[in-house]
Design a protein around this motif. Structure first.
Motif, PDB file in Angstrom:
ATOM      1  N   ASP A 103       0.833  -1.196   0.000  1.00 11.76           N
ATOM      2  CA  ASP A 103       0.000   0.000   0.000  1.00 11.76           C
ATOM      3  C   ASP A 103       0.877   1.258   0.000  1.00 11.76           C
ATOM      4  O   ASP A 103       1.504   1.596   1.010  1.00 11.76           O
ATOM      5  N   ILE A 104       0.896   1.956  -1.114  1.00  6.96           N
ATOM      6  CA  ILE A 104       1.719   3.158  -1.246  1.00  6.96           C
ATOM      7  C   ILE A 104       1.190   4.287  -0.372  1.00  6.96           C
ATOM      8  O   ILE A 104       1.958   5.105   0.120  1.00  6.96           O
ATOM      9  N   ARG A 105      -0.117   4.334  -0.156  1.00 10.33           N
ATOM     10  CA  ARG A 105      -0.694   5.385   0.684  1.00 10.33           C
ATOM     11  C   ARG A 105      -0.125   5.315   2.099  1.00 10.33           C
ATOM     12  O   ARG A 105       0.262   6.336   2.673  1.00 10.33           O
ATOM     13  N   ILE A 106      -0.042   4.130   2.659  1.00  7.04           N
ATOM     14  CA  ILE A 106       0.528   3.951   3.996  1.00  7.04           C
ATOM     15  C   ILE A 106       2.011   4.298   3.971  1.00  7.04           C
ATOM     16  O   ILE A 106       2.523   4.949   4.890  1.00  7.04           O
ATOM     17  N   LEU A 107       2.702   3.912   2.912  1.00  9.18           N
ATOM     18  CA  LEU A 107       4.126   4.207   2.782  1.00  9.18           C
ATOM     19  C   LEU A 107       4.372   5.710   2.747  1.00  9.18           C
ATOM     20  O   LEU A 107       5.223   6.227   3.472  1.00  9.18           O
ATOM     21  N   ARG A 108       3.622   6.416   1.928  1.00  6.67           N
ATOM     22  CA  ARG A 108       3.792   7.881   1.838  1.00  6.67           C
ATOM     23  C   ARG A 108       3.502   8.555   3.177  1.00  6.67           C
ATOM     24  O   ARG A 108       4.195   9.487   3.571  1.00  6.67           O
ATOM     25  N   SER A 109       2.487   8.088   3.850  1.00  6.04           N
ATOM     26  CA  SER A 109       2.152   8.639   5.159  1.00  6.04           C
ATOM     27  C   SER A 109       3.299   8.418   6.148  1.00  6.04           C
ATOM     28  O   SER A 109       3.666   9.331   6.905  1.00  6.04           O
ATOM     29  N   SER A 110       3.887   7.240   6.136  1.00  8.61           N
ATOM     30  CA  SER A 110       5.006   6.937   7.025  1.00  8.61           C
ATOM     31  C   SER A 110       6.220   7.790   6.689  1.00  8.61           C
ATOM     32  O   SER A 110       6.927   8.255   7.584  1.00  8.61           O
ATOM     33  N   ILE A 111       6.452   8.010   5.408  1.00  9.12           N
ATOM     34  CA  ILE A 111       7.568   8.864   4.989  1.00  9.12           C
ATOM     35  C   ILE A 111       7.352  10.285   5.481  1.00  9.12           C
ATOM     36  O   ILE A 111       8.264  10.899   6.048  1.00  9.12           O
ATOM     37  N   GLN A 112       6.146  10.813   5.294  1.00  3.77           N
ATOM     38  CA  GLN A 112       5.854  12.180   5.722  1.00  3.77           C
ATOM     39  C   GLN A 112       6.014  12.359   7.233  1.00  3.77           C
ATOM     40  O   GLN A 112       6.527  13.375   7.694  1.00  3.77           O
ATOM     41  N   ARG A 113       5.590  11.348   8.006  1.00  2.00           N
ATOM     42  CA  ARG A 113       5.736  11.421   9.460  1.00  2.00           C
ATOM     43  C   ARG A 113       7.189  11.360   9.894  1.00  2.00           C
ATOM     44  O   ARG A 113       7.528  11.809  10.986  1.00  2.00           O
ATOM     45  N   SER A 114       8.057  10.815   9.050  1.00  5.53           N
ATOM     46  CA  SER A 114       9.465  10.652   9.404  1.00  5.53           C
ATOM     47  C   SER A 114      10.331  11.847   9.026  1.00  5.53           C
ATOM     48  O   SER A 114      11.478  11.941   9.466  1.00  5.53           O
ATOM     49  N   ILE A 115       9.796  12.759   8.214  1.00  2.00           N
ATOM     50  CA  ILE A 115      10.570  13.943   7.837  1.00  2.00           C
ATOM     51  C   ILE A 115      10.845  14.760   9.103  1.00  2.00           C
ATOM     52  O   ILE A 115       9.956  15.028   9.894  1.00  2.00           O
ATOM     53  N   GLY A 116      12.089  15.110   9.274  1.00  2.00           N
ATOM     54  CA  GLY A 116      12.513  15.855  10.458  1.00  2.00           C
ATOM     55  C   GLY A 116      13.090  14.949  11.526  1.00  2.00           C
ATOM     56  O   GLY A 116      13.974  15.362  12.267  1.00  2.00           O
ATOM     57  N   ASN A 117      12.608  13.709  11.619  1.00  2.00           N
ATOM     58  CA  ASN A 117      13.144  12.754  12.583  1.00  2.00           C
ATOM     59  C   ASN A 117      14.227  11.881  11.966  1.00  2.00           C
ATOM     60  O   ASN A 117      15.226  11.572  12.601  1.00  2.00           O
ATOM     61  N   VAL A 118      14.008  11.461  10.735  1.00  2.00           N
ATOM     62  CA  VAL A 118      14.941  10.569  10.054  1.00  2.00           C
ATOM     63  C   VAL A 118      15.849  11.364   9.119  1.00  2.00           C
ATOM     64  O   VAL A 118      17.052  11.140   9.069  1.00  2.00           O
ATOM     65  N   ALA A 119      15.265  12.274   8.369  1.00  2.00           N
ATOM     66  CA  ALA A 119      16.012  13.095   7.416  1.00  2.00           C
ATOM     67  C   ALA A 119      15.216  14.365   7.127  1.00  2.00           C
ATOM     68  O   ALA A 119      14.073  14.510   7.566  1.00  2.00           O
ATOM     69  N   ALA A 120      15.830  15.263   6.360  1.00  3.07           N
ATOM     70  CA  ALA A 120      15.244  16.583   6.132  1.00  3.07           C
ATOM     71  C   ALA A 120      14.126  16.613   5.098  1.00  3.07           C
ATOM     72  O   ALA A 120      13.284  17.508   5.124  1.00  3.07           O
TER      73      ALA A 120
END
Length: 109
Positions: free
Chosen positions: A50-67
């Protein structure tokens, strides 16, 4: 604290395994996420392809994992990056035959 974390991880693993479609040709695999549950969405995205879940997880990780989102993808797909069932995210995508997620991750690197 450790017992609570272990129970949370087992609960997450149970939810991931229950959310799989019940198809006869699908492999019977138990998915167990160990680690910070904030990153379990990436593994769930692969399990469900599910790409929708993947994109959501990526967006939540911005700032914590990378810029930014591309840097997040590079970090989580690195050989020593995020692991699902002991495999890095790209290998796990291959194992689970998550073609949409793998294609998205590969294009974003």
């Amino acid at each position: 604290m450790k017992k609570l974390l272990t129970k949370t991880l087992l609960l997450t693993a149970g939810l991931l395994s229950l959310s799989q479609p019940a198809m006869a040709h699908e492999k019977e695999t138990v998915i167990k996420f160990e680690g910070d549950t904030a990153f379990s969405g990436f593994c769930k995205a692969v399990v469900l392809d599910d790409i929708r879940i993947l994109r959501s997880s990526i967006q939540r990780s911005i700032g914590n994992v990378a810029a930014n989102d591309r840097a997040v993808v590079r970090r989580i797909t690195a050989e020593d990056g995020l692991k699902c069932n002991g495999s890095n995210l790209l290998e796990f995508s291959d194992e689970r035959e998550a073609r949409q997620v793998k294609s998205f991750l590969t294009a974003q690197r």
